[in-house]
Design a protein around this motif. Structure first.
Motif, mmCIF file in Angstrom:
data_model
loop_
_atom_site.group_PDB
_atom_site.id
_atom_site.type_symbol
_atom_site.label_atom_id
_atom_site.label_comp_id
_atom_site.label_asym_id
_atom_site.label_seq_id
_atom_site.Cartn_x
_atom_site.Cartn_y
_atom_site.Cartn_z
ATOM 1 N N LEU A 90 -48.431 45.143 -20.903
ATOM 2 C CA LEU A 90 -48.921 43.767 -20.925
ATOM 3 C C LEU A 90 -48.762 43.151 -19.541
ATOM 4 O O LEU A 90 -47.844 43.515 -18.798
ATOM 5 C CB LEU A 90 -48.141 42.920 -21.929
ATOM 6 N N ASP A 93 -47.112 37.597 -17.414
ATOM 7 C CA ASP A 93 -47.060 36.293 -18.072
ATOM 8 C C ASP A 93 -47.111 36.434 -19.589
ATOM 9 O O ASP A 93 -46.363 35.774 -20.325
ATOM 10 C CB ASP A 93 -48.176 35.377 -17.563
ATOM 11 N N ARG A 94 -47.980 37.309 -20.110
ATOM 12 C CA ARG A 94 -48.046 37.514 -21.568
ATOM 13 C C ARG A 94 -46.791 38.209 -22.074
ATOM 14 O O ARG A 94 -46.287 37.897 -23.160
ATOM 15 C CB ARG A 94 -49.282 38.343 -21.934
ATOM 16 N N GLU A 97 -44.124 35.330 -22.121
ATOM 17 C CA GLU A 97 -44.356 34.185 -22.991
ATOM 18 C C GLU A 97 -44.572 34.576 -24.447
ATOM 19 O O GLU A 97 -44.132 33.861 -25.357
ATOM 20 C CB GLU A 97 -45.552 33.392 -22.475
ATOM 21 N N GLN A 98 -45.236 35.708 -24.681
ATOM 22 C CA GLN A 98 -45.542 36.083 -26.055
ATOM 23 C C GLN A 98 -44.509 37.014 -26.677
ATOM 24 O O GLN A 98 -44.402 37.078 -27.908
ATOM 25 C CB GLN A 98 -46.927 36.753 -26.119
#
Length: 459
Positions: A90, A93-94, A97-98
């Protein structure tokens, strides 16, 4: 000494096929050994000389092995071993954050930090790492795990300007840092405190300066992430008008007890500034490659005199703590990037994982090489394996052919902590069982989070 006046020592390790000292000269001996008294190395060199001067209360014949100093992991987040592989492939940032931030909010607790750190300590000891430099939350419990495992460690309490699992109100950051230092376990200097300001974009100038002043007053290591992504460069320039490295320089937080992790997007000006200040860099090439962050200009740093150690980063972004793998990757990735087979030679990569790593942590007078007067942190690798046969240059073999699984014996502070590949200080089966139980809970949570994201994104 004559044969009748042999000095008795605690350990006499002899007959290793190779002894690689990892001293500045990268000395190596055929049929070498080490004499250990207490927690210190008292002599090292050819086995014939050791036998004529010493006898050991305990001894090991290391025929068929290579003896070398323990490896030094200068940057990791040990408790994140519980998140190994949870969000691979991934963008950063993903990934944060996720995956990572929600999981950390739900599962980072004193108990889980202790367990995850203990799991990592077992992995590191079994693969030849005898010292690690950590940065995370609830570091008091991480320190307890390090002490119990027998590993050497520098434990960095994480500091940020937004709520964290162990500091819901970030305005109390100095109180949290001071409480960590005051309450740090004092049983041994083998495990030492540090403070870790996450980065120049998650910590304000005031936070960075105040935490650095705390570190200076106690003469302990100050850690931070630096120039890990292009986004970070743009964000810090937008806020402060300076690149991250020059921002830290202007704040006065760079000195010989500052460790900057990653340092991927350093400019030449920043490299020169770090070199002048005496600050150090932890190079974590595998984790950076996994996240697509870039390749740090290590050859340029080394040529300008920057102290560079090797790190793995955390298991959530690497996904292991094997510094042998990290050494090989570091040596190769710079050859590819520079299109130069002479870039980052084997000896340089090995130094980053040993004496260079010790220097990066300010511990070069204590660990990182096999020399009299230094701590007896040693590892022995089995050479009787197809991928290590034949052997012409042991330094090249360590970097390009050896694996963490080749490590059979480990000593830290003169205490044997691994024998025939088995950790002696920790019930490994119990640690693995508990980690699997927590992992099942984390997996269920992550699956619920992903299902929620899919519903929110629509068809």
């Amino acid at each position: 000494m004559s044969g009748n006046l042999l000095r008795e020592v605690d350990w006499l390790l002899i007959n290793a096929d190779w002894l690689v000292a990892c001293d500045p000269a990268m000395s190596r001996f055929r049929s070498g050994g080490v004499a250990i008294e207490g927690d210190l190395i008292v002599a090292a060199g050819p086995s014939s000389e050791l036998r004529s001067h010493f006898r050991g209360r305990r001894g090991i014949d290391l025929s068929g092995h290579l003896l070398m100093p323990g490896l030094i992991n200068t940057h990791t987040h040990a408790a994140m071993s519980l998140f190994r592989g949870i969000g691979d492939d991934l963008p950063l940032d993903r990934w944060l954050e996720q995956i990572i931030f929600p999981v950390e909010k739900a599962f980072v607790s004193p108990e889980n930090v202790y367990l995850g750190t203990l799991l990592s300590a077992v992995e590191m000891l079994k693969s030849g790492t005898t010292t690690f430099c950590d940065g995370y939350f609830f570091e008091e419990t991480a320190a307890r795990a390090a002490i119990e495992s027998g590993i050497r460690a520098v434990m960095g309490q994480g500091i940020l300007d937004f709520p964290t699992p162990d500091l819901p109100d970030p305005s109390n950051f100095q109180t949290r840092a001071e409480a960590f230092l005051e309450g740090f376990p004092a049983q041994t200097d083998r495990v030492r405190p540090s403070l870790f300001c996450h980065s120049p974009y998650t910590c304000s100038p005031e936070t960075l300066k105040r935490i650095k002043e705390l570190c200076r007053s106690r003469k302990i290591l100050f850690q931070t992430h630096l120039c890990e992504t292009r986004w970070e460069i743009d964000e810090v320039v937008k806020r402060y008008g300076l690149s991250p490295g020059m921002h830290l320089d202007a704040l006065g937080v760079l000195d010989e007890l500052t460790l900057c992790a990653h340092a991927i997007w350093l400019s030449k000006e920043e490299i020169l500034s770090i070199a002048r200040s005496g600050a150090s860099v932890s190079h974590c090439p595998e984790g950076a490659a996994m996240l697509g962050s870039g390749i740090a200009p290590i050859p340029d740093m080394v040529s300008h005199g920057v102290k560079v150690g090797l790190g793995t980063d955390g298991c959530a972004s690497n996904n292991d703590l094997d510094l042998f793998s990290e050494m090989g990757f570091a040596a190769k990735i710079h050859k590819v990037f520079r299109k130069d087979p002479l870039a980052c030679p084997a000896g340089q990569a090995l130094s980053m994982a040993t004496l260079g790593g010790a220097s990066a942590l300010g511990l070069e007078n204590e660990i990182g090489s096999i020399e009299p007067g230094k701590k007896a942190d040693l590892i022995a690798l089995s050479l009787n394996q197809p991928h290590l046969t034949p052997i012409y240059d042991p330094v090249s073999h360590i970097v390009y052919a050896a694996r963490g699984s080749d490590v059979r014996f480990v000593w830290v502070d003169g205490r044997q902590v691994v024998e025939d590949g088995q950790v002696l200080t920790v019930n490994e089966a119990e640690v693995l069982s508990e980690a699997k139980r927590i992992g099942n809970n984390i997996l269920s949570f992550r699956n619920r989070q992903l299902a929620k994201l899919r519903r929110c994104s629509g068809p």
